[in-house]
Design an enzyme around this catalytic site. Structure first.
Site, PDB file in Angstrom:
ATOM      1  N   GLU A 294      29.053  54.809  31.734  1.00 24.44           N
ATOM      2  CA  GLU A 294      29.513  55.460  30.509  1.00 24.44           C
ATOM      3  C   GLU A 294      29.612  56.976  30.665  1.00 24.44           C
ATOM      4  OE1 GLU A 294      30.800  53.659  28.447  1.00 24.44           O
ATOM      5  OE2 GLU A 294      29.925  51.738  28.986  1.00 24.44           O
TER       6      GLU A 294
ATOM      7  N   GLU B  72      38.292  52.767  34.507  1.00 26.89           N
ATOM      8  CA  GLU B  72      37.183  51.822  34.599  1.00 26.89           C
ATOM      9  C   GLU B  72      36.612  51.769  36.016  1.00 26.89           C
ATOM     10  OE1 GLU B  72      35.335  49.778  32.609  1.00 26.89           O
ATOM     11  OE2 GLU B  72      36.182  51.056  31.054  1.00 26.89           O
TER      12      GLU B  72
ATOM     13  N   GLU C 131      23.791  43.772  36.373  1.00 25.88           N
ATOM     14  CA  GLU C 131      22.980  42.613  36.757  1.00 25.88           C
ATOM     15  C   GLU C 131      21.633  42.595  36.046  1.00 25.88           C
ATOM     16  OE1 GLU C 131      21.893  45.922  39.553  1.00 25.88           O
ATOM     17  OE2 GLU C 131      23.738  45.149  38.634  1.00 25.88           O
TER      18      GLU C 131
ATOM     19  N   TYR D 236      22.701  41.544  31.994  1.00 26.70           N
ATOM     20  CA  TYR D 236      23.665  40.483  31.705  1.00 26.70           C
ATOM     21  C   TYR D 236      22.963  39.129  31.722  1.00 26.70           C
ATOM     22  CZ  TYR D 236      28.052  37.860  32.035  1.00 26.70           C
ATOM     23  OH  TYR D 236      29.091  37.004  31.810  1.00 26.70           O
TER      24      TYR D 236
ATOM     25  N   HIS E 223      39.870  46.138  32.292  1.00 22.21           N
ATOM     26  CA  HIS E 223      38.596  45.621  32.792  1.00 22.21           C
ATOM     27  C   HIS E 223      38.753  44.491  33.801  1.00 22.21           C
ATOM     28  CE1 HIS E 223      37.149  47.504  28.960  1.00 22.21           C
ATOM     29  NE2 HIS E 223      36.217  47.924  29.802  1.00 22.21           N
TER      30      HIS E 223
END
Length: 684
Positions: A395, A418, A442, A445, A489
């Site tokens: 971000e 991205e 990881e 998620y 994405h």
């Protein structure tokens, strides 16, 4: 009369120069091939002559990458000028290189880097109005010599009084945008003053003055709404909220129970997540949105209230997301400062603001244009997103991009936006952990499922992303639920894989230096994948020299994912045969099989008529839109076959005895293929 395509008869000029530097295009009636294309030919000749002069100055170190659709360069490198040349004068004197019919360049920004090179970010304006996305980056070395030009311009934009079409003021446009919201915005809900900028913008293939209005607010939802408004009629041409989808890739974990050292600020016995310890003008501050979007109780409101504690031990369940957001923001700041000498995201020590507990069960994280916002997740797809370092780095890199290349967030430029965030997410986390895991998100998620991730840079296909241009996902319907700003994405997996190839070859440190320089120095807002390749090549040359292992790693890394504007067919049988002097001699009636192997390839054949009589040239098994030319001994077009969407081309001509003739096979608009064509020439 049927319209036919024309590849300009500047073939003659380019053949005489010894190389076809550019694929050229246009349309004219077949019967007026020569007279109607004279102006186009003259312009192309001037373009080639300008490029040839640049090439002569470069002592062999000269490279051009073409925008095949526009027929102009998108990247030129070499020793392009004399010493201490004025950049704007140079651009004006070389406007033929970009086939510019209208406009002038202005300098938006000038930066001199640690290598002693100066970058000029220029903007094309017509009638004093900036042309949307038309930017050119000019790099000048320590001796005042221009060494590279990279960017996009609009060669066909007309020179006329565009300001006469502007009937709205910038304030009028803001009112139009606000009227399209589903609520009435209040002054204290804005996180930044509304912006309204006038551009010349191409809408549905028509140029017009357009206001681009940006509204950033935090209530009743976090919004970074963009409105494209016709400056004449006041109609909204398109609109979107960049926050809604911007961080679909944003991932993170909640606090994992690890203990962190947190920089705080104390006042009257209360401790704040407020870090003044960094060598920056601003601060790192973290807030709790309390699952709403309430304004802060202070000047210049941001969503939420300060995360505070009475004993400077931030260990409650509600504080953990704030701790991670706060600490990781500091880690990312340190990475950019220590590795790239960048002081905060804007390189001016700007405040780094984060809000946690955004929304309810919010499976997202975002850079809003002024700050980061992190949801708590729904506990199934995500847990608290601020807990993942690579998410926070992702971000904050959007913020770096916003204040440097400003990659427009749609289609290929958006996928690059991205991808660069993913790249630095990997780099920041690898520096912290001592090695790269090549995964994104990881830690946060699907918290109930071990071992998976949101994305893999090493193997994008594991999580539904393409890793080669052959699998590029075309998403052009802005109204489709899965539009995702043109697949930003998904298609980001392709440049991500290129980064993995490059970093695996030269290491993370060098790769990071090259990628940072490309993002902040050599990319413009509408950059495409091929522009990223060119920018990275130029950055590798700046830092490590041309032709070294770093440069070669960029070339091979992008070629492996299908991004290469110099791709060759497996067997181009009669090369070199790109000029009159290297033309391949053909026997009457014999069958020749060969390839158009790259965007700037053409194949030239020659023969001599033994007597007066008919010449027939047949081009069959055409794999793409190829055109066929018959040229005289000076390289001038005698006749041509330029059919649209056919699998064959043919032409006839009555030759004189002893006449030397040439046949040229050219890919229209730069098309090429690894599949062969078949050529047969019969002559007396």
């Amino acid at each position: 009369m049927k319209k036919r395509k024309v590849v300009s008869t500047v073939l003659a000029a380019s053949l005489a120069l010894g190389t076809l530097l550019v694929p050229t295009t246009g349309t004219v009636d077949a019967k007026s091939l020569t007279e109607n294309s004279t102006k186009k030919i003259d312009k192309k000749i001037k373009q080639l002559e300008k490029l040839e002069k640049m090439k002569e100055k470069s002592n062999g170190k000269f490279r051009v990458s073409w925008d095949e659709k526009k027929g102009i360069p998108r990247y030129i490198s070499g020793q392009l000028s004399a010493q201490n040349v004025d950049v704007l004068t140079f651009l004006d004197e070389n406007r033929q290189v970009f086939d510019l019919e209208a406009g002038d360049f202005t300098i938006k920004q000038t930066v001199t880097d640690d290598l002693g090179m100066t970058q000029y970010r220029t903007q094309l304006t017509v009638d004093g109005i900036p042309v949307y996305g038309s930017e050119m980056l000019i790099q000048v070395d320590g001796d005042g010599i221009i060494t590279s030009m990279i960017g996009q311009v609009e060669p066909k934009l007309e020179q006329k009084k565009w300001r006469n079409f502007v009937k709205l003021s910038a304030e009028d446009a803001i009112q139009v945008a606000e009227s399209k919201l589903t609520f009435t915005p209040e002054a204290d809900t804005y996180t930044k003053d509304p912006a309204s900028d006038l551009y010349l913008y191409k809408h549905e293939n028509k140029w017009m003055p357009v206001y681009i209005v940006e509204l950033q607010f935090h209530a009743p939802y976090i919004g970074r709404e963009f409105f494209y408004i016709d400056a004449k009629k006041g109609e909204v041409l398109r609109s979107f909220n960049r926050i809604e989808h911007a961080a679909e890739v944003g991932t993170g974990t909640g606090v994992l129970g690890d203990t962190k050292i947190v920089n705080t600020f104390e006042q009257d016995g209360t401790y704040y997540l407020y870090d003044t310890s960094k060598s920056m003008n601003g601060v790192i501050a973290t807030y709790d949105a309390e699952n709403t979007f309430s304004p802060l109780l202070r000047v210049n409101p941001q969503p939420g209230v300060y995360v505070t504690d009475d004993d400077n031990v931030f260990d409650s369940a509600t504080q953990r997301a704030g701790v991670d957001a706060h600490v990781y923001a500091g880690v990312v700041y340190d990475y950019f400062l220590n590795n790239h000498n960048r002081d905060s995201y804007d390189n001016q020590g700007g405040n780094i603001i984060s809000s946690v507990h955004v929304g309810t069960n919010y499976n997202n994280a975002a850079w809003t244009g002024t700050q980061m916002a992190y949801g708590d997740g729904d506990g199934s797809l995500f847990t608290s997103l601020s807990g993942s370092l690579d998410v926070v780095a992702h971000e904050l890199t959007h913020a770096v991009t916003d204040t440097s290349a400003n990659l427009i967030y749609e289609y290929e430029s958006g996928a690059l936006n991205e991808s660069f965030s993913d790249v630095f997410g990997v780099l920041v986390e690898a520096e912290q952990d001592g090695a790269a895991d090549w995964l994104l998100g990881e830690d946060v998620y699907t918290p109930a499922i071990a071992g998976d991730a949101l994305r893999s840079v090493a193997n994008p296909t594991l999580y539904g992303q393409p890793d080669h241009m052959d699998d590029f996902l075309v998403k052009n319907d802005e109204n489709a639920l899965d539009w995702d700003f043109g697949g930003v994405h998904t298609n980001s997996g392709i440049p991500n894989k290129a980064f993995y190839n490059i970093a695996s070859a030269i290491g993370l440190e060098k790769a990071g230096d090259i990628y940072y320089r490309a993002l902040t120095t050599h990319l413009t807002s509408q950059a495409q994948f091929i522009d990223a390749r060119n920018a990275l090549l130029q950055s590798a040359e700046d830092l490590y020299g041309a032709g070294g292992v770093e440069y070669q790693a960029i070339e091979s890394g992008f070629t492996a994912v299908g991004i290469d504007d110099t791709q060759a067919a497996s067997s181009d049988n009669f090369e070199p045969n790109d000029t009159l002097s290297t033309a391949h001699a053909v026997v009457s009636g014999a069958i020749y099989t060969s390839y158009i192997s790259s965007a700037d390839d053409l194949d030239v054949y020659t023969f001599t008529a033994g007597a007066r009589g008919q010449v027939t040239v047949d081009l069959t098994n055409v794999p793409d839109d190829y055109d066929l030319y018959l040229l005289n001994r000076r390289g001038e077009t005698i006749t041509a076959s330029q059919n649209v969407n056919t699998l064959a081309e043919s032409l006839t001509y009555t030759a004189s005895a002893g006449e030397i003739l040439y046949v040229a096979v050219v890919g229209y608009d730069g098309v090429f293929s690894t599949s062969p064509y078949t050529l047969t020439v019969t002559y007396p």
